[in-house]
Every structure is written in C-alpha cells, then in structure tokens.
Motif scaffolding. Structure first.
Motif, PDB file in Angstrom:
ATOM      1  N   UNK A 262       4.099   1.322  39.940  1.00  0.00           N
ATOM      2  CA  UNK A 262       3.601   2.335  39.014  1.00  0.00           C
ATOM      3  C   UNK A 262       4.453   3.590  39.176  1.00  0.00           C
ATOM      4  N   UNK A 263       5.243   3.910  38.172  1.00  0.00           N
ATOM      5  CA  UNK A 263       6.137   5.068  38.212  1.00  0.00           C
ATOM      6  C   UNK A 263       5.822   5.951  37.007  1.00  0.00           C
ATOM      7  N   UNK A 264       5.505   7.214  37.291  1.00  0.00           N
ATOM      8  CA  UNK A 264       5.120   8.162  36.250  1.00  0.00           C
ATOM      9  C   UNK A 264       6.087   9.332  36.290  1.00  0.00           C
ATOM     10  N   UNK A 265       6.594   9.734  35.116  1.00  0.00           N
ATOM     11  CA  UNK A 265       7.541  10.839  35.094  1.00  0.00           C
ATOM     12  C   UNK A 265       7.387  11.742  33.889  1.00  0.00           C
TER      13      UNK A 265
ATOM     14  N   UNK B 233       4.517   9.538  41.423  1.00  0.00           N
ATOM     15  CA  UNK B 233       4.184  10.500  40.373  1.00  0.00           C
ATOM     16  C   UNK B 233       5.172  11.659  40.432  1.00  0.00           C
ATOM     17  N   UNK B 234       5.996  11.804  39.393  1.00  0.00           N
ATOM     18  CA  UNK B 234       6.921  12.929  39.271  1.00  0.00           C
ATOM     19  C   UNK B 234       6.413  13.785  38.116  1.00  0.00           C
TER      20      UNK B 234
ATOM     21  N   UNK C  29      -1.197  16.365  36.705  1.00  0.00           N
ATOM     22  CA  UNK C  29      -1.226  16.602  35.265  1.00  0.00           C
ATOM     23  C   UNK C  29      -0.600  15.417  34.536  1.00  0.00           C
ATOM     24  N   UNK C  30      -1.355  14.846  33.595  1.00  0.00           N
ATOM     25  CA  UNK C  30      -0.881  13.715  32.815  1.00  0.00           C
ATOM     26  C   UNK C  30      -0.920  14.066  31.336  1.00  0.00           C
TER      27      UNK C  30
ATOM     28  N   UNK D 121      -2.331  -1.104  47.970  1.00  0.00           N
ATOM     29  CA  UNK D 121      -1.271  -0.146  47.666  1.00  0.00           C
ATOM     30  C   UNK D 121      -0.727   0.415  48.976  1.00  0.00           C
ATOM     31  N   UNK D 122       0.547   0.197  49.243  1.00  0.00           N
ATOM     32  CA  UNK D 122       1.119   0.625  50.515  1.00  0.00           C
ATOM     33  C   UNK D 122       1.604   2.073  50.500  1.00  0.00           C
ATOM     34  N   UNK D 123       1.996   2.574  49.340  1.00  0.00           N
ATOM     35  CA  UNK D 123       2.655   3.875  49.291  1.00  0.00           C
ATOM     36  C   UNK D 123       2.290   4.607  48.011  1.00  0.00           C
ATOM     37  N   UNK D 124       1.991   5.906  48.160  1.00  0.00           N
ATOM     38  CA  UNK D 124       1.832   6.794  47.013  1.00  0.00           C
ATOM     39  C   UNK D 124       2.702   8.017  47.272  1.00  0.00           C
TER      40      UNK D 124
END
Length: 885
Positions: free
Chosen positions: A663-666, A728-729, A746-747, A781-784
């Motif tokens: 899951x990559x958010x930018x 999350x970027x 913020x999304x 989930x291993x990493x956030x």
C-alpha cells in the motif's frame, strides 16, 4: 391549614433566596418540605433546600435534601414540565454534593443521568450539565475531558444564557486551559469574563469579577510575572472580602490563589503571609466540612514550610493532609496526600518511611485504575500514578537500590499497549482460548534477561523534577539505566539544571513529567443556572476563545512553507529545527554519560526507552565523542518500555510482498473539510516530491500507487487490512494533548458521485485517524512508514507517545517509521526512496534506515534534513518483492 402554612413558608423562603439570605431560606424550605402533603410540592421544596445548602457549603445537607426530593419523585406517573425540571435540579444538586464530598465517580454518573433526561436539547440545563461534568472530570484529573466539557458549556451559554452565565463558563474554561499551559485562551477568557461582570448590575457580578481577577493572577503566575499576579490576587481578595458570606468557598479559592503567588515570590515576608492565608483557608474549610479544600490547603502548607526549611511543620501538615483525605475522600485523594507526605519524608532523609507511604499510594492508584472504563481514563490515572513512581525512584536511589528504582520506572510504562498486543496476538488463534493474562511487573533481573534474549543494549530514561517541594517546573534530573546483553545494569544520574534553557522547542514540548508541587483548590461554581437576574452586556468577541481553542487544536492553519509536509507546527518555528549545537547539547546530557557502557556492551543493536519529552529527541543524530552520529554505529529503535522492546521475530526470514500487498500513498489532493466539525479546513500545498517518492517505491514492488485524487480514505481502508507494508507520503496533522487527537494523515476527498464518498463523510472525513485503524487487524502488516511532518508527535504519557504511530503498533504492526518535526519534501523523498531501495536489496528496517540516513546526509548536511526520522518497534523486519513470473 398545614398545607397553607407550608405554602407561606415556601413563598417566604423564595424571597430569602432572592436576597441571598441562604441560611434562612434553607430552614424555611425544609420546614415547608416536611409539612407539604403534596409529593411534588414537597419534592420541589427539598430541591430548593438542596440549592440553599450548597450555597452555604453544607454539602452533606445538600446531598440529603437532593435524595429526599428524588425519593418523592421516584415512581411518580406524572411527567409534567415541573416534575421533570424538579428532578433535573435535584440531580444536579446531588451531583455537586457528591463531587464536593469526594465521591467523584458517583457525581459523574449522576451528571450523565441528567444528560439522558435533558438529551442536550434543553438549553436551560445543557450548559449546567456540561459544567458539572467538567467539574467531576477536572477533579478526577481528566483534563482533556474537562476542557471539552467546559468549552461546550461556554458555547451553550453564549447562545442561550445570560451574560453572567457566560462569564462563569468562560472562567471555568480559562482555569482549565491554564492548567494545560494555554495562556492565551485563559487570558482571553478572563478578560471577557471581567468585561461581562463589570457591565452587569447583578449582585453576583462582584463574585465573578473577583474570579476573573483570580484567573488573571493564575496566568500571570504561570508566566512568572509574580508581582503582577500578587496584585491581581489582592484586588480579587479585597472585592470578595466585602461581598462574600463567611466561609464562602469562593473566597477560600481566591485566598489560596493569592497565597500561592506569594509563595512563588519566595521572599520571607511574603512566604509568612502566604502561610497565614493558607492556614485561615484550612481553618474555615474545616469549619464548613469541605474536605477537598482542607486537603489542598494542607498539601500547600506542607510544601510552603518545606520551601522555608521548616521540615517539622512541613511533616505535620503533610500528615494532616493524609489524615483528612483518609476521611472518606476516595483513594485518589489519599494517594495525592500520601505523595506529599512521602516527598517531605524523603527530603528529611527518612527514606524507608517515605517509601512505605509511596507504596501505599501506588496501591491506592492501582485500586482506582482497576475501575477504569476507558483507555483515556486509564491513561489519565497512569499519569497520576507515575508521579508517585518518580518519587519512589528517588527514594530507592537514595537507599542505593538502583535496581528497585528501575523496576519503579518501568512499572507504569506501556501497560495498556502491552495488554492490547496480548489481545491482538491471541485474536488470530483459537477464539475459545482463555483471555490473555494481564501485563505483570518485571524485576530488574527479568528485564536483563529480555536484553540478553534479544541481544540488545537498552537505554532506559526517566525524567524527574526537583527532589524537594519546589515552585519550579520541568525536569531537573535524568536517571539513565544501561541494560547490556551480558545482564549487567548500570545506573547514571544526570543533572539537567544547565540544560533546559538550551533544549530546542522540539524537545521541550508540552508533556514534561515534572511540574509544580503546589496545587490550586479545584474550581467551584458560585452561581447555579437560573438564579441570575441581570445578565449584563454581552458583546461577543470577534472570535470567542472557546471557538478559537477548538479551531487551533484542529491544526487547521495554513502551512508555514510550501516545501513542508505539515499543516501547522506545534512549537515555535524558530525552535522546531535542531542545529549541530543543539545535538551536541543533547548528547552531552543524554548520551555522553553512557557512551562507555555502550561500547562495552558488545552489540550494535540499541533500544531506547525514552521518557516524557525525550520522545522528541532524535537519538539517531546524537554525536558520539568523535562527533560521529549514533546511527552510523548503532541500529537504533525506540520502545515504550523494556518489556515491549523489539523481538526480532522477522530478523531472518524475509516477508514476501505481492503487488496487491504493498500500500503506497502519495500526494493526495487537499482535504475539502476540517478534521472536526466547526473547525477550519487546512490549507495544504501540493507535494510533488512526495508523489515521485510514492511512484518510485511502488515500482520497486511492481505495485500500483494511490496518487492524487485516488488516495481517498476509503481506498486506503479497503487495502490496509491486506497490506504487508504501508507507506504514506502526504501531509499530516500532528497529534496533540488537550483534545487527545492522536494525529491524522490527510487524504483526498471522495468525489461526490463516488458511492464510497458516504464513508468519507462524517467522523472520518478525508483523514486517516486512530478511530479508523483501531478496528483493523494489522498483525499481517510488518511495516508502516509515515513519511509526513511530525508523525512522531502526540500526547506524552507513561504509555509512551500517544500519537498515530502507537495506534499502528497496538494493532499489530511490527515497525513504524515516524518524523519528529516538519520535514522538507525533497530531502524526505530522497531519504525514503533510499530506505526502500535498501529494504528491497535485503536489509532489515534498522539497517535500511541507517544506510538511507547516511546517504542523505552526504547531499543534505543540515540535521533538519536527515535527522528527523526514527524507528518505533522492530528494526529486524525484512521485506522481499514477490518474484516476477
């Protein structure tokens, strides 16, 4: 005839109440209530008698009369407006009597019962309900809940109340805001309350005017403008002395506030005057049976005498405070008094006796915590209990029992998080299995065994205030324990007296564990609603202080610079960034004393257990003696306690990540609505480097990225439960203390035509918050990675830093990467891209962050550009891209 005589008594009592002749009114109301044959009229008289008893500070009588009224109303089939309002007024009087006599839990329960009757739609009682709820929560130490309740009371009074009713609520809000250091809100509340009181012609204006001056004195005292505070206190006392009845609790509060201002001045003549005022306050409180004010005055007298080195008198007053509190005031009151007694005994060198009283206080707090109903209440009580454990640490160190001090430091850390993790770990197993055991205390030897098992060296920090009663705030001493894999434990005590003024704002943020040892008597309500005849002038300010407070806490202002992934810095911008000089200062205080122990430990794995504002220290960047940053030689991870240090369970086998599991958010589109209703919408610029960062990371795993308008809350929640890692970027709203908002990401807002848009409206909006994460099972989930500004900020407590990162950890995520200050968009994109490149090449999370920081430092030499990210949880997570078919 008896009915007629009762009616005459009731009318006469009403006239006495209008003239504020409460003693006569109380007697007449009781006589009328006893002789009325009509149950409703009798209940109304008992309720009026309860109000009169409260005005006389006869709280036991107030409770008795309130119960008589409610017993007559019980089972009454008629539910006319008079029956309903009489029942509500009787319940409110009973609530006041309960909290004034120390039964805070029952008092809050009664108030919530009234909320059910009012349903928050009756403006005549809604503000009063919020006020009583705020009083109970304030006395229980639930400052955030009290602040919210008083703000809602002020909003209601501003809409439908009189001027003096609004002034009363503003004062309560201002006093509570002052306790959390919000001087501007407290000052504005006091100024508007003073204006409203001066504009009124009602007799009660003098009381509120004096109270507004008292609040101004509190604010000035916090700002250390002590002579001005004394001047305000004297003016308030002069006003109240001419208007108050004998033994008025409001007069006692103003007298005690003036006394504390005099104590803080520290001059011998002023100290003597303060002792005289406090003694008089205690005497009058004893005469009217006000145990809360008696205990508060005795505690302050003990501390004042200790400041004057009159330790025999200090001990006598501390013992009197404990004796008074034990007279049925509830375990929390007793625990506070025992803390004072233990502190005085410690200063006298009677460490064994001091420890005995402190351990008794610990037991009492444990009893209180066993009744907690919510996580918020649990954390509040842990904060109170932690003060006792800090005093216990000093006692044990004085007795050369540093292992015992370590056990005390660890005892209240991370308890709730550990319990949550136990539940999370067991939820995926047999659902019929017994519930997991509650966390248990570890001995120092058991803590060493954990370090040995994980091959780590643990640095455990504890910040303590002054050893003796003091008017100064903040930490003056740091205890540091070094627990090596070999099982050895070393203790260091560091004097911080020359450090605090130079520590940057990112470190000296609110939440330092040590504060003033003096206490103000809890605020009481002098004017019940419905008894103010003349409201006075009510010209509202351009923005009411209660509205500005809520708006400011939403983090909704414009960003300070378009290159930062932030909506609003919480600290002074000039002190938000660390320089090389700041890092050297921090290293001298918190790293240099233990550097030789680290070198002797024989491992490069370092777990830091910070305390208080040390959660905001960039330990990675602290320079060693040769000026090498710590991260160059050690893999550093932060943990809320030694018990919760990383387990290393992902250290050998990489976790394979399929494209659908990344899951990559930018660079989401800016939110179109505020975080909370009624607050402003944040003004957020685009983050082009964050979008490049997200594209590069997604490409490493052959995964699609959620960019721009596609990065909605619903889209994130649909994928997060199945993600092996999430990045999350984006912009972030930092966590804060007062309203206990643990931050938000913020999304993008959902499109109006999007059926999922309904899910984005309401409580969540275009933000990812703790409430969204808590229902999820994230054990897979291993990493956030929270690649945004100040994602490592939150409320500081014994549970750790209560920011958004802790929520991810509590739901089973192994490792969370967070930032400590506003981060630059371009430098952050480089660092994060390098971090994931090293992960994809087989490095652990700890190793990947080390390498990424070193590489970024070559191009961005300022610490602000590379030192802001830190790792919470396991540094041993390994990720592997799913092989291409």
């Amino acid at each position: 005839m008896s009915q007629l005589r009762s009616m005459v008594r009731m009318r006469k009592a009403d006239r006495m109440a209008e003239e504020r002749r409460w003693a006569e009114a109380y007697t007449l109301y009781r006589e009328a209530a006893v002789n009325f044959s009509d149950r409703l009229l009798s209940a109304a008289c008992w309720q009026d008698a309860a109000v009169a008893a409260g005005q006389l500070a006869r709280y036991s009588d107030e409770a008795e009369c309130g119960r008589f009224s409610l017993s007559l109303l019980h089972g009454m089939k008629r539910n006319t407006p008079l029956v309903r309002r009489t029942r509500i007024r009787a319940l409110l009087a009973l609530a006041e009597a309960l909290y004034r006599t120390g039964d805070l839990t029952s008092g809050e329960q009664v108030v919530r019962q009234v909320f059910g009757l009012v349903a928050r739609n009756d403006s005549d009682f809604t503000a009063d309900c919020f006020h009583r709820l705020g009083q109970c929560q304030l006395l229980q130490g639930e400052i955030g809940g009290a602040l919210t309740a008083f703000a809602r009371a002020a909003e209601t009074a501003r809409t439908s109340g009189t001027g003096l009713e609004l002034a009363q609520e503003l004062l309560s809000l201002g006093i509570t805001a002052n306790t959390v250091g919000d001087g501007p809100t407290a000052r504005d509340c006091a100024a508007e309350a003073e204006r409203l009181a001066r504009a009124s012609t009602d007799a009660d204006r003098v009381r509120l005017l004096a109270s507004s001056l008292r609040l101004q004195g509190l604010v000035l005292r916090r700002e250390r403008r002590l002579q001005e505070a004394v001047s305000k206190g004297r003016e308030a006392l002069s006003l109240m002395s001419g208007a108050a009845r004998p033994h008025d609790p409001g007069l006692a509060q103003i007298r005690e506030g003036l006394a504390l201002s005099l104590v803080f001045c520290g001059e011998p003549t002023q100290m003597s005057e303060a002792v005289e005022l406090l003694t008089r306050t205690h005497t009058e409180a004893a005469e009217r049976g006000d145990a809360i004010v008696m205990t508060s005055a005795a505690v302050n007298l003990a501390n004042a005498h200790a400041l004057m080195d009159a330790m025999d008198e200090a001990l006598a007053w501390a013992e009197r405070a404990a004796h008074t509190a034990r007279g049925g005031q509830g375990p929390s009151f007793v625990a506070v008094a025992l803390l004072t007694l233990g502190t005085v005994l410690h200063v006298r060198g009677e460490h064994a006796d001091a420890e005995g009283h402190l351990l008794e206080a610990v037991t009492l707090w444990e009893r209180v915590r066993a009744t907690t109903r919510s996580e918020r209440e649990h954390i509040d009580l842990l904060g109170e209990q932690a003060q006792v454990y800090r005093a216990l640490q000093r006692c044990r160190v004085a007795r050369h029992d540093t292992d015992g001090a370590l056990e005390a430091a660890e005892r209240v850390r991370g308890l709730l998080l550990e319990q949550r993790l136990l539940v999370t770990q067991s939820s995926g197993a047999d659902t019929t299995a017994p519930a997991p055991a509650s966390p248990v205390a570890r001995t120092a030897q058991q803590l060493s065994e954990l370090a040995t098992r994980h091959n780590t060296v643990a640095l455990v920090y504890s910040l303590l205030g002054p050893a003796r009663p003091s008017v100064t705030s903040g930490a003056t001493t740091a205890y540091i324990w070094v627990i090596s894999p070999s099982g050895t434990r070393r203790h260091h005590a560091v004097d911080l007296s020359d450090t605090g003024s130079a520590i940057p704002g990112a470190v000296s943020a609110p939440g330092a564990p040590a504060d003033e040892t003096f206490t103000d008597a809890p605020d009481t309500r002098g004017i019940p609603f419905g008894q103010v005849a003349d409201g006075g002038e009510r010209a509202p300010a351009a923005e009411p202080p209660e509205s500005r407070l809520l708006r400011a806490l939403s983090q909704g202002a414009a960003v300070p610079a378009v290159t930062e992934r932030d909506s609003r810095p919480l600290a002074d911008p000039d002190r938000s960034y660390l320089t090389d000089a700041d890092l050297r200062l921090l290293a001298d205080a918190f790293l240099r004393p233990v550097e030789e122990d680290l070198q002797a430990a024989g491992t490069r794995r370092l777990v830091v257990v910070p305390d208080g504002s040390l959660h905001y220290v960039p330990f990675n960047a602290l320079p060693l003696k040769d000026n090498t940053p710590l991260v160059d030689r050690y893999t550093v991870a932060l943990a809320p306690s030694v018990r919760l240090q990383p387990t290393g369970r992902q250290g050998t086998v990489p976790v394979t990540v399929a494209p659908s599991e990344a899951l990559v958010v930018g660079n989401p589109d800016p939110p179109a609505e505020p975080l909370l209703p009624g607050l402003s919408t944040p003004v957020l610029p685009a983050l082009p480097a964050a979008e490049r960062e997200a594209r590069a990371i997604a490409e490493l795993y052959d995964a699609p990225a959620l960019l721009g308008a596609r990065a909605t809350r619903q889209a994130v929640l649909d994928r997060l439960p199945y993600a092996r890692f999430a990045h999350f970027a984006t912009h972030a709203l930092p966590g804060e203390d007062t309203l206990r908002i643990p931050g938000a990401l913020c999304l993008s807002p959902s499109a109006p035509a999007d059926p999922a848009g309904a899910a984005d409206s309401g409580a969540g909006g275009p933000y990812l918050r703790a409430d969204d994460i808590q229902p999820l099972d994230l054990s897979g989930c291993q990493l956030v990675v929270l690649s945004a500004c100040r994602t490592g900020w939150g409320r500081l407590s014994p549970e750790g830093n209560l920011g958004l990162a802790r929520t991810f950890l509590a739901e089973g995520v192994d490792c969370v990467v967070v930032s400590l200050w506003p981060v630059d968009d371009t430098a952050t994109a480089r660092l994060m891209t390098a971090f994931h490149q090293h992960l994809a090449a087989g490095a652990t999370t700890g190793e990947a962050l080390r390498h990424a920081v070193r590489e970024t430092r070559r191009r961005h030499t300022r610490p602000v550009d590379w030192a802001g990210f830190t790792l919470l949880g396991s540094p041993d997570v390994r990720l592997a891209r799913e092989p291409r078919s």
